[in-house]
Design a protein around this motif. Structure first.
Motif, PDB file in Angstrom:
ATOM      1  N   THR A  47      17.223  47.233  46.298  1.00 23.08           N
ATOM      2  CA  THR A  47      17.731  46.978  45.040  1.00 23.08           C
ATOM      3  C   THR A  47      16.676  45.956  44.323  1.00 23.08           C
ATOM      4  O   THR A  47      16.137  45.319  45.023  1.00 23.08           O
ATOM      5  N   ARG A  48      17.070  45.908  42.928  1.00 21.12           N
ATOM      6  CA  ARG A  48      16.048  45.048  42.296  1.00 21.12           C
ATOM      7  C   ARG A  48      16.958  44.018  41.374  1.00 21.12           C
ATOM      8  O   ARG A  48      16.657  43.026  41.023  1.00 21.12           O
ATOM      9  N   ARG A  49      18.304  44.345  41.107  1.00 25.37           N
ATOM     10  CA  ARG A  49      18.742  43.746  39.981  1.00 25.37           C
ATOM     11  C   ARG A  49      20.214  43.105  40.712  1.00 25.37           C
ATOM     12  O   ARG A  49      20.671  43.883  41.691  1.00 25.37           O
ATOM     13  N   HIS A  50      21.051  42.221  40.292  1.00 23.74           N
ATOM     14  CA  HIS A  50      22.256  41.923  40.636  1.00 23.74           C
ATOM     15  C   HIS A  50      23.121  41.154  39.498  1.00 23.74           C
ATOM     16  O   HIS A  50      22.600  40.687  38.911  1.00 23.74           O
ATOM     17  N   VAL A  51      24.281  41.428  39.904  1.00 18.93           N
ATOM     18  CA  VAL A  51      25.382  40.848  38.984  1.00 18.93           C
ATOM     19  C   VAL A  51      26.148  39.940  39.845  1.00 18.93           C
ATOM     20  O   VAL A  51      26.742  40.536  40.984  1.00 18.93           O
ATOM     21  N   ILE A  52      26.542  38.722  39.457  1.00 16.10           N
ATOM     22  CA  ILE A  52      27.489  37.967  40.435  1.00 16.10           C
ATOM     23  C   ILE A  52      28.847  37.677  39.517  1.00 16.10           C
ATOM     24  O   ILE A  52      28.765  37.214  38.610  1.00 16.10           O
ATOM     25  N   GLN A  53      30.052  37.859  40.409  1.00 13.44           N
ATOM     26  CA  GLN A  53      31.331  37.729  39.718  1.00 13.44           C
ATOM     27  C   GLN A  53      31.802  36.488  40.499  1.00 13.44           C
ATOM     28  O   GLN A  53      32.050  36.549  41.920  1.00 13.44           O
ATOM     29  N   VAL A  54      32.708  35.369  39.843  1.00 12.53           N
ATOM     30  CA  VAL A  54      33.255  34.493  40.325  1.00 12.53           C
ATOM     31  C   VAL A  54      34.721  34.571  39.533  1.00 12.53           C
ATOM     32  O   VAL A  54      34.455  34.118  38.348  1.00 12.53           O
ATOM     33  N   ASP A  55      35.850  34.700  40.117  1.00 12.36           N
ATOM     34  CA  ASP A  55      37.138  34.333  39.352  1.00 12.36           C
ATOM     35  C   ASP A  55      37.071  32.840  39.093  1.00 12.36           C
ATOM     36  O   ASP A  55      36.862  32.300  39.876  1.00 12.36           O
ATOM     37  N   ASP A  56      37.509  32.670  37.787  1.00 12.98           N
ATOM     38  CA  ASP A  56      37.606  31.267  37.235  1.00 12.98           C
ATOM     39  C   ASP A  56      38.639  30.432  37.912  1.00 12.98           C
ATOM     40  O   ASP A  56      38.092  29.388  38.027  1.00 12.98           O
ATOM     41  N   GLY A  57      39.699  31.116  38.470  1.00  4.53           N
ATOM     42  CA  GLY A  57      40.332  30.031  39.211  1.00  4.53           C
ATOM     43  C   GLY A  57      40.117  29.649  40.485  1.00  4.53           C
ATOM     44  O   GLY A  57      39.943  28.544  40.900  1.00  4.53           O
TER      45      GLY A  57
END
Length: 290
Positions: A47-57
Motif C-alpha cells: 500500500t502507499r497511503r494511510h488514514v489514522i483514526q483515534v477516538d477523542d475520548g
C-alpha cells in the motif's frame, strides 16, 4: 490486516482498502511506534497511503496528541473497493471505525443467499452493505434500509447508485421506524438488525441489554410468520450465550418462537484469543421467526 489483541498487537486495528491502510489506534504505546511501523506495514501490504483514526475520548485518556500523527504520503478521503462483486465507496471522513465493516463480509454474502424474491427490512443499515448485497446478489424484490445517521444514509445511497440498485433508504431512528411499521401492520419476509455497540462499558451493561431486547422485540414484530430473522451484536462485553438469551426472551415476550439455525461471527481475518473472550465481539444469530 491486524485485529488488535487477537493478533498480538493490542491497541491497533488495521484494515486495507485498495492502496490505503486504515488504522484505528487506542493505546499510547502503539501511537508512539507508528512512525516506525507504518513503512513496514506499507511494505508488507503493498500500500502507499494511510488514514489514522483515534477516538477523542481514548486520546484524552491515553495522552495521545492527534497533531503528532505521522503524515500520509497523500491525503485520503474516499476510496472504492470491491467486495463479492459489489463496489463500495469508503468515506474515511464520515465513516465509523476504519471506514467500512469488513468483518461482516461473509455474513453479507450469506444473507443475500437467503432473500431471493422477498421483501427485506435492514435496520441500522450504515453504508448499505447488507441492503445492496440483498438486492444485487440475492435478488430481493424490495429492500428498505433505515439508519439514524444522516451521513451513513447518504453513503448508502451513493453505494446503491454506484451499483445501479434501487433501494428505499430512510433516515430515521430504528426503534421509531420499527414501531411505525408495527402500527401500520407492515410485515417483511426478512428482517436484519445490525445496530451499533449498545454496551460500551460495564457500567452501561444493563441498559445495553435492554436496548438489544427492545430492538429485537420490535424487529420480530416486523417479520412475517416463517420469515427470516437475522440479528447482530458487536458488543464484546456481551457473550454469545447472553445475546442469544436476550433475543429468545424478546421472542417470548411476543409469543413467537425462533427456529435458530446458528450463530456466526466475523471472517477468519478477525480471530479471538482464548484468553480474551471480549475479542469475540461480533455475534450474528440466524433464525426463522415462527
Amino acid at each position: 490486516m491486524l485485529h488488535g489483541d487477537s493478533d498480538g498487537v493490542g491497541g491497533l486495528v488495521v484494515d486495507r482498502y485498495a492502496d490505503v491502510l486504515s488504522l484505528e489506534v487506542s493505546t499510547l504505546a502503539v501511537w508512539q511506534r507508528l512512525e516506525r511501523w507504518l513503512p513496514l506495514l506499507h511494505r508488507l501490504c503493498d500500500t502507499r497511503r494511510h488514514v489514522i483514526q483515534v477516538d477523542d475520548g481514548i486520546a484524552r485518556m491515553e495522552g495521545i496528541r492527534p497533531e503528532d500523527a505521522p503524515e500520509s504520503s497523500a491525503p485520503v478521503k474516499l476510496v472504492k473497493i470491491v467486495e463479492n462483486g459489489i463496489t463500495y465507496e469508503v468515506d474515511f471522513a464520515q465513516g465509523h471505525k476504519t471506514g467500512f465493516f469488513c468483518d461482516q463480509r461473509d455474513n453479507r454474502l450469506k444473507f443475500a443467499s437467503l432473500v431471493k424474491g422477498g421483501t427485506v427490512l435492514d435496520l441500522c443499515c450504515y453504508s448499505g452493505g447488507f441492503s445492496i448485497a440483498a438486492k444485487m446478489l440475492g435478488g430481493a424484490a424490495e429492500v428498505t434500509a433505515v439508519d439514524l445517521d444522516e451521513k451513513a444514509v447518504a453513503m448508502a445511497r451513493r453505494n446503491a447508485n454506484i451499483n445501479q440498485q434501487r433501494i428505499e433508504f430512510v433516515h430515521a431512528d430504528a426503534f421509531v421506524y420499527a414501531r411505525q411499521m408495527v402500527r401500520n401492520g407492515r410485515l417483511f419476509d426478512a428482517v436484519l438488525l445490525d445496530p451499533p455497540k449498545f454496551i460500551i462499558g460495564r457500567d452501561g451493561f444493563e441498559e445495553g441489554i435492554k436496548k438489544y431486547h427492545d430492538l429485537n422485540m420490535l424487529g420480530l414484530q416486523c417479520v412475517r410468520p416463517g420469515g427470516l430473522f437475522v440479528t447482530c451484536s458487536c458488543s464484546g462485553l456481551l457473550s454469545p450465550y447472553e445475546f442469544e438469551q436476550t433475543v429468545i426472551k424478546a421472542a417470548q415476550r411476543q409469543g413467537r418462537k425462533l427456529q435458530i439455525m446458528g450463530m456466526t461471527g466475523p471472517g477468519w481475518d478477525h480471530p479471538y484469543l482464548s484468553t480474551y473472550p471480549e475479542g469475540r465481539y461480533l455475534k450474528v444469530l440466524w433464525a426463522i421467526a415462527l
